[in-house]
Design a protein around this motif. Structure first.
Motif, mmCIF file in Angstrom:
data_model
loop_
_atom_site.group_PDB
_atom_site.id
_atom_site.type_symbol
_atom_site.label_atom_id
_atom_site.label_comp_id
_atom_site.label_asym_id
_atom_site.label_seq_id
_atom_site.Cartn_x
_atom_site.Cartn_y
_atom_site.Cartn_z
ATOM 1 N N PRO A 92 -69.939 87.299 17.110
ATOM 2 C CA PRO A 92 -71.285 86.878 16.678
ATOM 3 C C PRO A 92 -71.434 85.356 16.591
ATOM 4 C CG PRO A 92 -70.567 88.758 15.400
ATOM 5 C CD PRO A 92 -69.405 88.382 16.280
ATOM 6 N N PRO A 93 -70.491 84.607 16.008
ATOM 7 C CA PRO A 93 -70.674 83.160 15.997
ATOM 8 C C PRO A 93 -70.749 82.581 17.405
ATOM 9 C CG PRO A 93 -68.870 83.787 14.555
ATOM 10 C CD PRO A 93 -69.260 85.018 15.308
ATOM 11 N N ILE A 102 -72.001 84.009 20.030
ATOM 12 C CA ILE A 102 -73.354 84.264 20.563
ATOM 13 C C ILE A 102 -74.352 83.286 19.958
ATOM 14 C CG2 ILE A 102 -75.247 85.944 20.632
ATOM 15 C CD1 ILE A 102 -73.013 88.115 20.747
ATOM 16 N N ALA A 103 -74.207 83.049 18.657
ATOM 17 C CA ALA A 103 -75.107 82.089 17.995
ATOM 18 C C ALA A 103 -74.985 80.718 18.642
ATOM 19 C CB ALA A 103 -74.771 82.001 16.508
ATOM 20 N N LEU A 104 -73.743 80.299 18.898
ATOM 21 C CA LEU A 104 -73.528 79.022 19.570
ATOM 22 C C LEU A 104 -74.174 79.018 20.952
ATOM 23 C CD1 LEU A 104 -69.784 78.381 18.627
ATOM 24 C CD2 LEU A 104 -71.750 77.035 17.876
ATOM 25 N N GLY A 105 -74.076 80.173 21.631
ATOM 26 C CA GLY A 105 -74.659 80.302 22.964
ATOM 27 C C GLY A 105 -76.161 80.085 22.950
ATOM 28 N N VAL A 106 -76.817 80.624 21.930
ATOM 29 C CA VAL A 106 -78.275 80.465 21.830
ATOM 30 C C VAL A 106 -78.613 78.976 21.659
ATOM 31 C CG1 VAL A 106 -80.299 80.942 20.401
ATOM 32 C CG2 VAL A 106 -78.653 82.767 20.924
ATOM 33 N N ILE A 107 -77.874 78.323 20.761
ATOM 34 C CA ILE A 107 -78.131 76.893 20.528
ATOM 35 C C ILE A 107 -77.907 76.101 21.822
ATOM 36 C CG2 ILE A 107 -77.354 74.851 19.248
ATOM 37 C CD1 ILE A 107 -76.614 76.754 16.949
ATOM 38 N N ALA A 108 -76.817 76.415 22.511
ATOM 39 C CA ALA A 108 -76.520 75.716 23.765
ATOM 40 C C ALA A 108 -77.632 75.940 24.786
ATOM 41 C CB ALA A 108 -75.179 76.174 24.322
ATOM 42 N N ALA A 109 -78.158 77.181 24.845
ATOM 43 C CA ALA A 109 -79.210 77.492 25.814
ATOM 44 C C ALA A 109 -80.458 76.657 25.545
ATOM 45 C CB ALA A 109 -79.539 78.979 25.757
ATOM 46 N N ILE A 110 -80.803 76.524 24.260
ATOM 47 C CA ILE A 110 -81.977 75.697 23.920
ATOM 48 C C ILE A 110 -81.735 74.267 24.397
ATOM 49 C CG2 ILE A 110 -83.359 74.763 22.030
ATOM 50 C CD1 ILE A 110 -82.651 77.303 20.437
ATOM 51 N N GLY A 111 -80.543 73.769 24.140
ATOM 52 C CA GLY A 111 -80.200 72.413 24.572
ATOM 53 C C GLY A 111 -80.332 72.246 26.077
ATOM 54 N N PHE A 112 -79.843 73.220 26.811
ATOM 55 C CA PHE A 112 -79.891 73.109 28.269
ATOM 56 C C PHE A 112 -81.321 73.213 28.798
ATOM 57 C CE2 PHE A 112 -75.284 74.107 28.010
ATOM 58 C CZ PHE A 112 -74.846 72.957 28.660
ATOM 59 N N PHE A 113 -82.152 73.958 28.074
ATOM 60 C CA PHE A 113 -83.557 74.044 28.473
ATOM 61 C C PHE A 113 -84.196 72.648 28.428
ATOM 62 C CE2 PHE A 113 -87.950 74.131 26.918
ATOM 63 C CZ PHE A 113 -88.565 74.741 28.000
ATOM 64 N N PHE A 114 -83.987 71.947 27.303
ATOM 65 C CA PHE A 114 -84.575 70.604 27.184
ATOM 66 C C PHE A 114 -83.936 69.627 28.162
ATOM 67 C CE2 PHE A 114 -85.779 72.097 22.819
ATOM 68 C CZ PHE A 114 -87.142 72.073 23.055
ATOM 69 N N LEU A 115 -82.675 69.852 28.435
ATOM 70 C CA LEU A 115 -81.989 68.998 29.394
ATOM 71 C C LEU A 115 -82.620 69.151 30.781
ATOM 72 C CD1 LEU A 115 -79.772 67.001 29.349
ATOM 73 C CD2 LEU A 115 -78.116 68.798 29.809
ATOM 74 N N ALA A 116 -82.977 70.378 31.124
ATOM 75 C CA ALA A 116 -83.647 70.624 32.404
ATOM 76 C C ALA A 116 -84.983 69.884 32.439
ATOM 77 C CB ALA A 116 -83.856 72.120 32.616
ATOM 78 N N MET A 117 -85.690 69.929 31.309
ATOM 79 C CA MET A 117 -86.974 69.220 31.240
ATOM 80 C C MET A 117 -86.787 67.730 31.505
ATOM 81 S SD MET A 117 -89.275 70.783 28.203
ATOM 82 C CE MET A 117 -90.213 69.294 28.111
ATOM 83 N N ARG A 118 -85.702 67.166 30.925
ATOM 84 C CA ARG A 118 -85.435 65.741 31.106
ATOM 85 C C ARG A 118 -85.310 65.401 32.596
ATOM 86 N NH1 ARG A 118 -83.597 62.408 33.595
ATOM 87 N NH2 ARG A 118 -82.167 60.703 33.188
ATOM 88 N N PHE A 119 -84.677 66.307 33.361
ATOM 89 C CA PHE A 119 -84.500 66.007 34.784
ATOM 90 C C PHE A 119 -85.774 66.222 35.579
ATOM 91 C CE2 PHE A 119 -79.993 66.362 33.679
ATOM 92 C CZ PHE A 119 -79.515 65.221 34.304
ATOM 93 N N ILE A 120 -86.620 67.142 35.111
ATOM 94 C CA ILE A 120 -87.842 67.437 35.877
ATOM 95 C C ILE A 120 -88.947 66.436 35.569
ATOM 96 C CG2 ILE A 120 -89.654 69.145 36.270
ATOM 97 C CD1 ILE A 120 -87.445 71.272 35.578
ATOM 98 N N TYR A 121 -89.146 66.130 34.257
ATOM 99 C CA TYR A 121 -90.288 65.299 33.883
ATOM 100 C C TYR A 121 -89.919 63.875 33.489
ATOM 101 C CZ TYR A 121 -92.537 69.852 33.742
ATOM 102 O OH TYR A 121 -93.011 71.085 34.074
ATOM 103 N N GLY A 122 -88.652 63.567 33.452
ATOM 104 C CA GLY A 122 -88.252 62.220 33.019
ATOM 105 C C GLY A 122 -87.849 62.214 31.553
ATOM 106 N N MET A 123 -87.150 61.158 31.180
ATOM 107 C CA MET A 123 -86.594 61.108 29.826
ATOM 108 C C MET A 123 -87.652 61.045 28.741
ATOM 109 S SD MET A 123 -83.503 58.585 30.435
ATOM 110 C CE MET A 123 -82.492 58.710 29.065
ATOM 111 N N GLY A 124 -88.789 60.431 29.080
ATOM 112 C CA GLY A 124 -89.844 60.281 28.081
ATOM 113 C C GLY A 124 -90.357 61.619 27.578
ATOM 114 N N SER A 125 -90.247 62.664 28.398
ATOM 115 C CA SER A 125 -90.784 63.954 27.995
ATOM 116 C C SER A 125 -89.913 64.619 26.931
ATOM 117 C CB SER A 125 -90.906 64.873 29.214
ATOM 118 O OG SER A 125 -89.607 65.157 29.720
ATOM 119 N N VAL A 126 -88.680 64.172 26.781
ATOM 120 C CA VAL A 126 -87.763 64.821 25.854
ATOM 121 C C VAL A 126 -87.357 63.880 24.718
ATOM 122 C CG1 VAL A 126 -85.516 65.961 25.665
ATOM 123 C CG2 VAL A 126 -86.901 66.283 27.707
ATOM 124 N N THR A 127 -87.177 62.608 25.036
ATOM 125 C CA THR A 127 -86.634 61.696 24.028
ATOM 126 C C THR A 127 -87.736 60.852 23.390
ATOM 127 O OG1 THR A 127 -86.351 59.842 25.533
ATOM 128 C CG2 THR A 127 -84.570 61.445 25.445
#
Lengths: 380, 373, 322
Positions: free
Chosen positions: A14-15, A17-42
């Motif tokens: 279970p821990p 899986i919990a870590l996996g969910v957090i990592a997935a959220i992180g990677f989602f925003f990371l993808a956004m950074r590459f698609i829309y530029g850093m300003g869209s995330v940071t």
């Protein structure tokens, strides 16, 4: 044949899986950074060009990953063989920490598709601290891979390769001590060129590299204590307190040296008065100092040193203090001019938190699959 | 104002009630007053049994102010002079001449003591006792002082009367001065301009007739409704200034495009007047200097018109810098602390501390066995 | 040599070299034919002609913020703005060039430092100082986007285009970048060319410094002629009474000086200028860096010692066994 064994326990818990969910959220925003530029995330802006991606992932994160470095000095340079059982998990943590630091530096690079430019000698600017940090970190990651590779080779039973590697390993270990000495001190030197923007309590000019190196070593030893403690508490490993307490003494010495250098520098540079300004910076300095004094108090007492819980608290306090020292200098009291302010955005924090989660997941998988942890039974 | 008044008025002015009200609405708008004020003014004229008496003096000048009044359309000159006010003395409009007129003037001044309006156009020479401008064997200096003595209000119409005008610029051989300079202690309404705008004059007069007092004046005695702002502030070429688009020389592309004339020496940025709002007279179609592509000359502003070179750059008196200028401390994209981000940071730090505490507790519970082992 | 002695010597040596060499490099000197600009805040009328000319010359879009689509709403430098006119406002903001209850304009653009921090910190030489003109230029083909230049710039000038997935650093290159090259062709910067009052004046740094000092020596109210455009062959000058200048040419000495000079009636700290001493941070940083790494001598010695020690110590417990 080996003194190390994979833990072999179940990976998906279970821990995990919990870590996996957090990592997935992180990677989602990371993808956004590459698609829309850093300003869209940071929340980066005109003067705060470095946010938590640089300051946590690279500056603090690699200091957290100094366990391998600290133990390599202890075991191979100072010849304290009894700490050898701690070295593989520490190397693994270092490898993961540095790899993610490198990854962090990569996705924080505005022109990441040209990252190879830093490898081309005709581009090199030898005045640049950043060049030294970049090249050293990159090389050190490779060195860490080589230093850790025996664990992988053992797993796959590549004995021949292992033998060859073992013959040359001493050289890589030597480089593996030199490189962090260079770039961990340089992470401090990065602050020099920022001049007035770094708060005077942290802008120690020529002493930046020494102070950065001392904190990196303290944090390196502390992270070994931290990992050992959590392995005991979380992975039901036998207690390593007797070994860890020895590292505690190393922390005391280095931390004492750090505090001495720091306060003497403030005295010599005539900045002691700033400590009593009772402003935000002096408050942050006080918090740091408290975090540095707690481990000193705990570790100087032989009785407390014996106590695993106290040892862990000392280590965490040291880690938080060391991290705060860097956060304060680079971000929290960083003052690039009137009107500028920075606080990371939620997506920005989630990318970093997601990466840390991913790092922990990778660590868990690797210690369970590969011979990383010292086999207590073997020694007994 | 009852029906009887209006009928009488329509007869008197040969003007429909509708046109009459339109005129006063226009005047009220010039002064930035409400429609109630327009009605009040209309009533002041309509109900007036006796038209207000005006004594009009000329000093050193070109009759420009009178000429501009001649070209006013609302009302036309004859309506104004014959029906709305009683112009008892005006050197260039009076049909009579010589002693006859002078006698009429003196009779009117005596009869309307303390009630007549004194209008002066032209500057007053003061050198050598003012001998450089004489009318009916009396200097202009004496005429003005005499007429001002019992005037209900004094209006200096045009730049010459307001501050000396062209005659007062160097070397000023006659030591020409504006009206207020020779009448210390008296309130003089200055309506500078070369020529001045007739509507500012009419509006001032009507304000006085209606409310019994003069409109609010600035430190130089100019009505604020007309001279409270720089020409530059309400200029329709101002957006070009704000965007840095200038005509560089006459006839160039920027000039053709109607860009700002600042670089050609436009004095709009240092001249207080409402030309950019009401333009000039009723000619319409952008007929005023800047409207026809010539830089403002600053005719209404003491120290600018007839003093500064025509094409030299103006001192921009932007008293309130437009809000579009970012202050020093304004930065692009500087963010505050987001609530969510702050909570998240707290949660992360809390998680680390919490996990440490839990692990420490766990280690302590196994601590004894360690020591034995 | 005993191990302990070796370590002691190594650490001691490092410290001595680091501290000793750190002072070694002095500030750089102005380039032989340094070109620059003189911005006189007291002449600036806030027309922003320089801002729009800059955007046109550099092909940059206006910054559009909600509610004001007609005007460029740039509030400060950004990836889309190399030059912006800002306002100092105090109290009622009534009188120009007055500290209290006054206002004044201030230009924000690259100062073209004599000893540029951005050039010093850039790992890949994407920031370069022209050896002849001293113009600090940017080369996107080398840049990796680490933004150390922004951090190392005392004025926070280099700006990354955060709003683009494939952005680059934006900074003023004095209209001399490839494809524009105004200075190489003997011309002047676009902002100086369009400035109606000569508030931004182009020319050699020496001549501009002289002109700045001439202005500071003027009595307040003294009418004088202000050249416009390029000081070497100015347009028809602008005649005006001098303001009450602060006796300070910003850029004469600050952190080694700048090629873009500022003079003003308001103290510079209130115009947002940073607290700089005469020594450039770049020179201190480079001193430390060269002290530690000149010819990689120190790391090489350290590596030799470390290799010796590790080799000796690993022989004892080879194969990972103890």
């Amino acid at each position: 044949m080996s003194a190390y064994k994979p833990l072999g326990s179940r990976i998906v818990t279970p821990p995990f899986i919990a870590l996996g969910v957090i990592a997935a959220i992180g990677f989602f925003f990371l993808a956004m950074r590459f698609i829309y530029g850093m300003g869209s995330v940071t929340n980066l802006n005109g003067a705060h060009a470095w946010g938590i991606w640089v300051v946590y992932d690279v500056v603090v994160g690699t200091a957290f990953a100094c366990g391998g470095y600290a133990l390599a000095i202890t075991v191979y340079v100072l010849n304290k063989g009894k700490y050898h059982p701690l070295i593989r998990p520490a190397l693994l943590a270092s490898l993961l920490g540095y790899a993610l630091g490198g990854l962090g530096a990569f996705f924080d690079m505005g022109r990441w598709w040209q990252f190879y430019n830093i490898l081309l000698p005709w581009n090199w600017n030898f005045n640049s601290v950043m060049l030294e940090v970049g090249l050293c970190v990159l090389t050190y990651i490779l060195v860490l891979v080589i230093e850790f590779s025996p664990a992988v080779l053992e797993h796959f039973g590549a004995k021949k390769l292992l033998a060859v590697l073992n013959k040359m390993l001493f050289f890589f270990i030597a480089i593996g001590v030199l490189l962090p000495t260079m770039h961990q001190s340089s992470l401090g030197s990065l602050l020099i060129a920022m001049g007035y923007k770094v708060n005077p309590l942290w802008q120690t000019w020529q002493l930046q590299p020494l102070l950065a190196l001392l904190t990196a070593l303290c944090m390196g030893f502390s992270i070994v204590v931290f990992e050992g403690s959590f392995a005991t508490a979380g992975l039901r490993r036998p207690s390593e307190t007797p070994l860890l307490k020895g590292l505690g003494m190393a922390i005391v010495g280095l931390l004492g040296a750090f505090l001495a250098v720091r306060f003497i520098t403030l005295l010599v540079q005539g900045k002691l008065g700033l400590l009593f300004a009772f402003d935000f910076a002096s408050f942050m300095f006080l918090v740091e100092t408290v975090l540095f004094v707690v481990p000193l108090v705990i570790l100087l007492s032989p009785k407390r040193r014996e106590n695993g819980g106290q040892l862990l608290i000392a280590a965490v306090s040291m880690l938080l203090g060391g991290a705060l020292y860097r956060f304060d200098a680079f971000l929290i009291t960083f003052a690039p001019g009137v009107g500028y302010s920075y606080f990371p955005s939620v997506p920005e924090i989630m990318v970093t938190v997601g990466l840390i989660a991913f790092e922990i997941m990778a660590y868990l998988v690797l210690v369970k699959l590969f011979p990383v942890m010292h086999d207590a039974g073997h020694e007994a | 104002m009852n029906e009887h008044d209006i009928e009488r008025l329509e007869r008197r002015l040969g003007m429909s009630r509708r046109d009459f009200m339109k005129f006063f609405a226009g005047l009220a708008a010039t002064m930035g007053l409400s429609s109630f004020a327009a009605e009040a003014m209309a009533e002041a004229v309509a109900v007036q049994r006796k038209r207000p008496v005006v004594i009009w003096l000329h000093g050193q000048e070109c009759t420009g102010p009178s000429e501009t009044l001649l070209r006013a359309e609302h009302p036309t000159l004859e309506r104004l002079l014959l029906d709305m006010i009683s112009l008892d003395y005006h050197q260039t409009l009076d049909t009579g001449a010589g002693h006859q007129v002078e006698a009429a003037k003196e009779a009117s001044m005596a009869a309307n003591k303390g009630q007549y309006l004194l209008v002066v156009e032209g500057s007053i020479p003061t050198k050598d006792g003012g001998i450089y401008c004489k009318i009916a064997n009396k200097t202009m200096l004496e005429h003005t002082k005499e007429a001002a003595e019992n005037a209900a209000a004094i209006i200096a119409f045009g730049s010459c009367a307001s501050w000396g005008g062209v005659q007062s610029s160097g070397p000023n051989p006659t030591e020409a001065k504006g009206v207020h300079e020779i009448l210390p202690g008296k309130t003089v309404v200055n309506l500078p301009g070369c020529p001045p705008n007739p509507y500012n004059f009419l509006a001032t007069v009507m304000h006085f007739l209606t409310f019994g007092k003069l409109p609010a004046l600035d430190a130089q005695g100019r009505p604020l409704f007309a001279y409270g702002r720089l020409i530059h502030e309400n200029c329709y070429r101002r957006p070009h200034f704000d965007a840095g688009r200038f005509a560089e020389e006459f006839g160039d592309e920027g000039h053709k495009q109607g860009y700002c004339l600042y670089k050609l020496g436009c004095k709009g940025p240092e001249t207080y007047a409402n030309c950019s709002v009401i333009e000039f007279n009723d000619i319409s179609g952008g007929t005023w200097p800047i409207g026809v592509g010539h830089p403002c000359f600053g005719c209404a502003e003491k120290g600018v018109g007839f003093t500064k070179p025509l094409f030299s750059l103006a001192d921009v008196k932007t008293h309130t810098p437009p809000a579009m200028f970012p202050e020093i401390s304004q930065r692009q994209g500087s963010s505050g602390v987001g609530t969510g981000a702050a909570l998240l940071t707290g949660a992360v730090v809390g998680a680390v501390v919490g996990a440490t505490a839990m692990a420490a507790k766990k280690l302590n519970s196994t601590g004894d066995s360690d020591k034995q082992g | 040599m005993k191990r302990r002695d070796f370590l002691k010597a190594a650490i001691g040596g490092t410290a001595v070299v680091a501290l000793g060499e750190a002072e070694a490099r002095a500030n750089l000197e102005p380039a032989p034919e340094a070109m620059g600009m003189l911005y006189d805040s007291t002449l600036c009328i806030g027309c922003k002609a320089c801002v729009s000319a800059c955007k046109q010359t550099n092909g940059m879009p206006p910054v559009i913020e909600e509610g004001n689509p007609q005007f460029d709403s740039a509030r400060d430098l950004s990836g889309d703005t190399l030059n912006v006119i800002k306002v100092y406002l105090n109290g009622k903001g009534e009188h120009k060039d007055t500290v209290s209850d006054g206002y004044a304009f201030e230009k924000r653009s690259c100062m073209h430092c004599v000893d540029p921090g951005c050039v010093s910190v850039c790992p890949v030489t994407a920031m370069r100082r022209d050896p002849k003109t001293g113009i600090v230029s940017y080369h996107a083909d080398a840049c990796i986007g680490c933004r150390n230049c922004t951090m190392g710039c005392p004025y926070n000038v280099p700006q990354f285009q955060y709003n683009q997935p494939f952005g680059q650093i934006s900074k003023c290159q004095m209209c001399n970048q490839a494809g524009v090259g105004r200075i190489d062709k003997g011309g002047m910067t676009a902002c100086s060319e369009v400035c109606p009052t000569g508030a931004t004046l182009f020319g050699p740094r020496d001549a501009l410094m002289k002109e700045a000092k001439r202005r500071l020596a003027l009595k307040a109210g003294e009418v004088t002629q202000f050249p416009r455009g390029d000081i070497r062959h100015p347009f028809h000058p602008h005649e005006k009474a001098a303001a009450t200048y602060q006796q300070h040419v910003w850029g004469e000495k600050e952190a080694g000086g700048t090629n873009v000079l500022h003079i003003s009636a308001i103290p510079f700290d209130q115009l947002g200028m940073p607290p700089l001493g005469e020594r450039s941070a770049a020179s201190i940083s480079e001193g430390v860096q060269h002290g530690l790494y000149s010819y990689l001598a120190l790391p090489a010695v350290a590596l030799a010692g470390l290799t010796y020690l590790v080799r000796r110590n690993t022989n004892g417990h080879k194969e990972g066994e103890e």
